[in-house]
Write a protein that holds these residues in place. Sequence first.
Motif, PDB file in Angstrom:
ATOM      1  N   UNK A 191       0.802  -1.237   0.000  1.00  0.00           N
ATOM      2  CA  UNK A 191       0.000   0.000   0.000  1.00  0.00           C
ATOM      3  C   UNK A 191       0.827   1.276   0.000  1.00  0.00           C
ATOM      4  N   UNK A 192       2.105   1.172   0.311  1.00  0.00           N
ATOM      5  CA  UNK A 192       2.971   2.355   0.330  1.00  0.00           C
ATOM      6  C   UNK A 192       3.753   2.489  -0.971  1.00  0.00           C
ATOM      7  N   UNK A 193       4.240   1.368  -1.506  1.00  0.00           N
ATOM      8  CA  UNK A 193       5.107   1.398  -2.688  1.00  0.00           C
ATOM      9  C   UNK A 193       4.314   1.616  -3.970  1.00  0.00           C
ATOM     10  N   UNK A 194       3.178   0.945  -4.104  1.00  0.00           N
ATOM     11  CA  UNK A 194       2.487   0.930  -5.396  1.00  0.00           C
ATOM     12  C   UNK A 194       1.770   2.235  -5.783  1.00  0.00           C
ATOM     13  N   UNK A 195       0.983   2.859  -4.895  1.00  0.00           N
ATOM     14  CA  UNK A 195       0.196   4.019  -5.337  1.00  0.00           C
ATOM     15  C   UNK A 195       0.970   5.134  -6.031  1.00  0.00           C
ATOM     16  N   UNK A 196       2.153   5.566  -5.541  1.00  0.00           N
ATOM     17  CA  UNK A 196       2.870   6.631  -6.269  1.00  0.00           C
ATOM     18  C   UNK A 196       3.242   6.218  -7.695  1.00  0.00           C
ATOM     19  N   UNK A 197       3.615   4.953  -7.888  1.00  0.00           N
ATOM     20  CA  UNK A 197       3.961   4.467  -9.235  1.00  0.00           C
ATOM     21  C   UNK A 197       2.725   4.468 -10.114  1.00  0.00           C
ATOM     22  N   UNK A 198       1.605   4.005  -9.569  1.00  0.00           N
ATOM     23  CA  UNK A 198       0.359   3.945 -10.338  1.00  0.00           C
ATOM     24  C   UNK A 198      -0.095   5.332 -10.778  1.00  0.00           C
ATOM     25  N   UNK A 199      -0.013   6.290  -9.856  1.00  0.00           N
ATOM     26  CA  UNK A 199      -0.448   7.654 -10.204  1.00  0.00           C
ATOM     27  C   UNK A 199       0.495   8.317 -11.196  1.00  0.00           C
ATOM     28  N   UNK A 200       1.791   8.034 -11.065  1.00  0.00           N
ATOM     29  CA  UNK A 200       2.769   8.663 -11.961  1.00  0.00           C
ATOM     30  C   UNK A 200       2.610   8.192 -13.404  1.00  0.00           C
ATOM     31  N   UNK A 201       2.110   6.974 -13.593  1.00  0.00           N
ATOM     32  CA  UNK A 201       2.032   6.396 -14.941  1.00  0.00           C
ATOM     33  C   UNK A 201       0.651   6.492 -15.565  1.00  0.00           C
ATOM     34  N   UNK A 202      -0.323   7.071 -14.862  1.00  0.00           N
ATOM     35  CA  UNK A 202      -1.680   7.160 -15.395  1.00  0.00           C
ATOM     36  C   UNK A 202      -2.215   8.581 -15.245  1.00  0.00           C
ATOM     37  N   UNK A 203      -3.175   8.907 -16.080  1.00  0.00           N
ATOM     38  CA  UNK A 203      -3.865  10.191 -15.968  1.00  0.00           C
ATOM     39  C   UNK A 203      -5.130  10.013 -15.131  1.00  0.00           C
TER      40      UNK A 203
END
Length: 388
Positions: A191-203
């Motif tokens: 829950x800490x690692x994934x969300x920033x990556x997901x938001x950075x790669x999607x609009x």
Amino acid sequence: MGIVNISWQQIVMILIACVLLYLAISKGFEPLLLVPIAFGMLLSNLPLSGVMNEAVSNIKLIAPDGINALKEGTSASISTQTPGGLLHYLFQGDALGIFPPLIFLGVGAMTDFAPLISNPKSILLGAAAQFGIFTTFLGALALGFSAQAASSIGIIGGADGPTAIYLATKLAPELLAPIAVAAYSYMALVPIIQPPIMRALTTKEERCIVMTQTKPVSKKAKIIFPIVVTIVVSLLLPTAAPLIGMLMFGNLLKECGATDRLSDTASNALMNIVTIFLGISVGASAQAEIFLSSQTLMIFGLGILAFAIGTAAGVLFAKLMNLVCKQKVNPLIGSAGVSAVPMAARVSQKVAQEECPGNFILMHAMGPNVAGVIGSAVAAGILLSLFG
């Protein structure tokens, strides 16, 4: 007394164990796994505890009259054995590759493959998320690790602790402790690692994509699925048979409807017992002289890299699917392909609802999530067949 024999390395390991216990108990980071692992680490680093001591055979020469023999040829021998420590014997379940497949049996008995069966395209997202394994494998090779060690490090990217332990015991047993701790630590930090990556790669627009409802899956399809997967994967990749076979056997117990008692035992009592034995014995292998090294730091660094690349690859592949598929896919479900079931799927749902409160993609995310479990086992089989 143990206190007069303690080294600074053991003190450091005891502190690390206490930190892991704090994170597991107070912060809720994978407590079912981190508590046994951390406590095993604590036990094995207490001086003179002997919990990981190997059995020692002693041969004593005696003279016919019972006096210790001094000259060869005038004596008989008595063989005695000093037993090993408790956790040394439990660790044989890891070293012999017994505990990880049993964990897969329990996981299979708890897993519903219906989201994957109803949307077969999900398996592509699960496969894409394994990209982190092979990218990190190449990175570890470049840093000087052997092919066997690099394979064991790369599998951390699958976010599947039992698979990481299984492969490490087969290819690089000397690295088992840091690999296991890294794998389960990063699973806990999903829950800490994934969300920033997901938001950075999607609009925002992509994160708000609403997917159509999945079609229902018949009971017959649920029964046939584990049988077919076992046959196909085992024929193509025999080295993956222990993991895939036990995963699908557990799922068949759940779905066939004729073995409810066995399914309940596999998913509850057996799963809990094996988790305790696996966790505490793996933690006990993290002894100071093995764990505290530059290699361990490199493994933790490569592990988080593998996890991040796997997450990114799943999201990017979902975006690619949107260029060729008529039905749009919410790219957030691609991150669930890293296998951490069901936490990764829940993270996809959480991020989607933060953008659009009415958007419900959990069941869609479960497709790549359970596909990732299969994918990580297949990836382990590939590496094992190449370098085992």
